[in-house]
Design an enzyme around this catalytic site. Structure first.
Site, PDB file in Angstrom:
ATOM      1  N   GLY A  18       1.061  -1.383   0.184  1.00 32.95           N
ATOM      2  CA  GLY A  18       0.377   0.100  -0.080  1.00 32.95           C
ATOM      3  C   GLY A  18       0.925   1.439   0.304  1.00 32.95           C
ATOM      4  O   GLY A  18       2.541   0.849   0.377  1.00 32.95           O
ATOM      5  N   LYS A  19       0.491   2.500  -0.133  1.00 30.30           N
ATOM      6  CA  LYS A  19       0.569   3.959  -0.429  1.00 30.30           C
ATOM      7  C   LYS A  19       2.320   3.749   0.816  1.00 30.30           C
ATOM      8  O   LYS A  19       2.955   4.329   0.934  1.00 30.30           O
ATOM      9  CB  LYS A  19       0.085   4.801  -0.109  1.00 30.30           C
ATOM     10  CG  LYS A  19       0.839   6.088  -0.938  1.00 30.30           C
ATOM     11  CD  LYS A  19       0.164   7.368  -1.056  1.00 30.30           C
ATOM     12  CE  LYS A  19       0.540   8.434  -1.683  1.00 30.30           C
ATOM     13  NZ  LYS A  19      -1.024   9.810  -1.251  1.00 30.30           N
ATOM     14  N   GLN A  20       0.979   4.065   2.082  1.00 29.71           N
ATOM     15  CA  GLN A  20       1.744   4.157   3.654  1.00 29.71           C
ATOM     16  C   GLN A  20       2.974   2.719   3.703  1.00 29.71           C
ATOM     17  O   GLN A  20       4.342   3.652   3.780  1.00 29.71           O
ATOM     18  CB  GLN A  20       0.476   4.239   4.389  1.00 29.71           C
ATOM     19  CG  GLN A  20       0.202   5.278   3.945  1.00 29.71           C
ATOM     20  CD  GLN A  20       0.258   6.290   3.875  1.00 29.71           C
ATOM     21  OE1 GLN A  20       1.503   7.259   4.702  1.00 29.71           O
ATOM     22  NE2 GLN A  20       0.046   7.801   3.059  1.00 29.71           N
ATOM     23  N   ILE A  96       0.682   1.203  13.616  1.00 30.93           N
ATOM     24  CA  ILE A  96       0.045   2.943  13.530  1.00 30.93           C
ATOM     25  C   ILE A  96      -0.795   3.203  12.830  1.00 30.93           C
ATOM     26  O   ILE A  96      -1.217   4.283  13.537  1.00 30.93           O
ATOM     27  CB  ILE A  96       1.820   3.461  11.896  1.00 30.93           C
ATOM     28  CG1 ILE A  96       2.749   1.889  11.735  1.00 30.93           C
ATOM     29  CG2 ILE A  96       1.392   4.450  11.927  1.00 30.93           C
ATOM     30  CD1 ILE A  96       3.234   3.008  13.174  1.00 30.93           C
ATOM     31  N   TYR A 160       8.341  14.106  17.814  1.00 31.76           N
ATOM     32  CA  TYR A 160       9.975  14.706  17.562  1.00 31.76           C
ATOM     33  C   TYR A 160      10.329  15.573  18.231  1.00 31.76           C
ATOM     34  O   TYR A 160      11.087  16.011  18.159  1.00 31.76           O
ATOM     35  CB  TYR A 160       9.226  15.274  16.521  1.00 31.76           C
ATOM     36  CG  TYR A 160       7.853  13.794  15.691  1.00 31.76           C
ATOM     37  CD1 TYR A 160       7.925  12.880  15.790  1.00 31.76           C
ATOM     38  CD2 TYR A 160       7.133  14.217  14.874  1.00 31.76           C
ATOM     39  CE1 TYR A 160       7.563  11.491  15.253  1.00 31.76           C
ATOM     40  CE2 TYR A 160       6.637  12.896  14.028  1.00 31.76           C
ATOM     41  CZ  TYR A 160       6.365  11.888  14.685  1.00 31.76           C
ATOM     42  OH  TYR A 160       5.638  10.711  13.627  1.00 31.76           O
ATOM     43  N   HIS A 248      -6.871  13.258  18.888  1.00 31.37           N
ATOM     44  CA  HIS A 248      -6.990  11.835  19.347  1.00 31.37           C
ATOM     45  C   HIS A 248      -8.208  11.926  20.312  1.00 31.37           C
ATOM     46  O   HIS A 248      -8.965  12.232  21.069  1.00 31.37           O
ATOM     47  CB  HIS A 248      -5.674  11.585  20.894  1.00 31.37           C
ATOM     48  CG  HIS A 248      -4.508  11.620  19.469  1.00 31.37           C
ATOM     49  ND1 HIS A 248      -3.467  12.087  20.751  1.00 31.37           N
ATOM     50  CD2 HIS A 248      -4.003  11.815  18.584  1.00 31.37           C
ATOM     51  CE1 HIS A 248      -2.055  11.597  19.995  1.00 31.37           C
ATOM     52  NE2 HIS A 248      -2.887  12.041  18.436  1.00 31.37           N
TER      53      HIS A 248
END
EC number: 6.2.1.5
Length: 294
Positions: A18-20, A96, A160, A248
């Site tokens: 898949g793309k991800q 994820i 991050y 979330h």
């Protein structure tokens, strides 16, 4: 040492073509992660990114001896993907995907309890990285630096932020774990705090929490009795109105519980060094540890 993963970890990707799955597998390979293959039912026998594709996790594990998997499949199919990975003998499952139904996660949690040797990270999380060794997830590899701060967070982007600041100050990270922003995570703050406390490379811990639930309060109680290393914490959502979900699924103040003020109070009472702005995380680490910066 580090926790959960190192340069020996052999990683699969579920939802590989898949793309991800493709993009983040490419990034992991580029980072130096030992990616050994992927799973896309119906495409077994073909190859993708120079790695073999398998129809099932069981087949993939048998052929590659993979011991970790990252899951990039759509939310309605995640429950089955996680259970399939557990049944195949994968010891670390990193999911994820966001938007998994809460009922599905309740079933997954019950299943994981029957398999205590399996560790699940996520869902709805950035993943886990041991800098310079192994990256499983969606975090940008280049901001990380091998070092001595263990980071655990419910938020992806704030992880991050903590990483970038500890890198710029020259402290680096031992391992960074994004436990995810859903109401029912596979791994809790306490699970990760316990691992960091036992890990010889980790000399200080950054814990990034957010409003909703009582995970931070429970972590504070655990820290007070069990963690000797300095802990620095930031809680997101100080100005959040009650009853409104803030991004979330788990970030909601409900029934008068889960406010940032409650969480800060519990952490401060447990001797945690708290910071009130994400921009202060790096400085907080320097202050709490007495380490000199670059």
């Amino acid at each position: 040492m580090s926790i959960l993963i190192d340069k020996e970890t052999r990683v699969l990707c579920q939802g590989f073509t898949g793309k991800q799955g493709t993009f983040h597998s490419e990034q992991a390979i580029e980072y130096g992660t030992q990616m050994v293959g992927g799973v896309t039912p119906g495409k077994g026998g073909q190859s993708h990114l120079g790695l073999p594709i398998f129809n099932s996790v069981h087949e993939a594990v048998e052929e590659t001896s993979a011991d970790a998997t990252m899951i990039f499949v759509p939310a309605p199919f995640c429950k089955d993907s996680i259970i399939e990975a557990v049944d195949a003998g994968v010891r670390l499952v990193v999911c994820i995907t966001e938007g998994i139904p809460v009922l599905d996660m309740l079933e997954v949690k019950a299943y994981l309890r029957q398999h205590p040797d399996v560790r699940m990270i996520g869902p709805n999380c950035p993943g886990v990285i041991t800098p310079g060794e192994c990256k499983i997830g969606i975090m940008p590899g280049h901001i990380h630096q091998r070092g001595k701060v263990g980071i655990v967070s419910r938020s992806g982007t704030l992880t991050y932020e903590a990483v970038n600041q500890t890198t710029q100050m020259g402290f680096g990270q031992s391992t960074c774990v994004g436990i995810g922003g859903d109401p029912i995570p596979g791994t809790s703050f306490i699970d990760v705090l316990e691992m960091f406390e036992k890990d010889s490379q980790t000399q200080a811990i950054v814990m990034v929490g957010e409003i909703g639930g009582t995970a931070e309060e429970e972590a504070a109680e655990f820290i007070q009795s069990n963690v000797k290393k300095p802990v620095i914490s930031y809680i997101a959502g100080v100005t959040a109105p009650p009853g409104k979900r803030m991004g979330h699924a788990g970030a909601i103040i409900a029934g008068g519980k889960g406010t940032a003020a409650d969480k800060y109070a519990a952490l401060e009472a447990a001797g945690v060094f708290v910071v009130k702005s994400p921009a202060e995380i790096g400085k907080g680490v320097a202050e709490a540890t007495g380490w000199s910066t670059h």
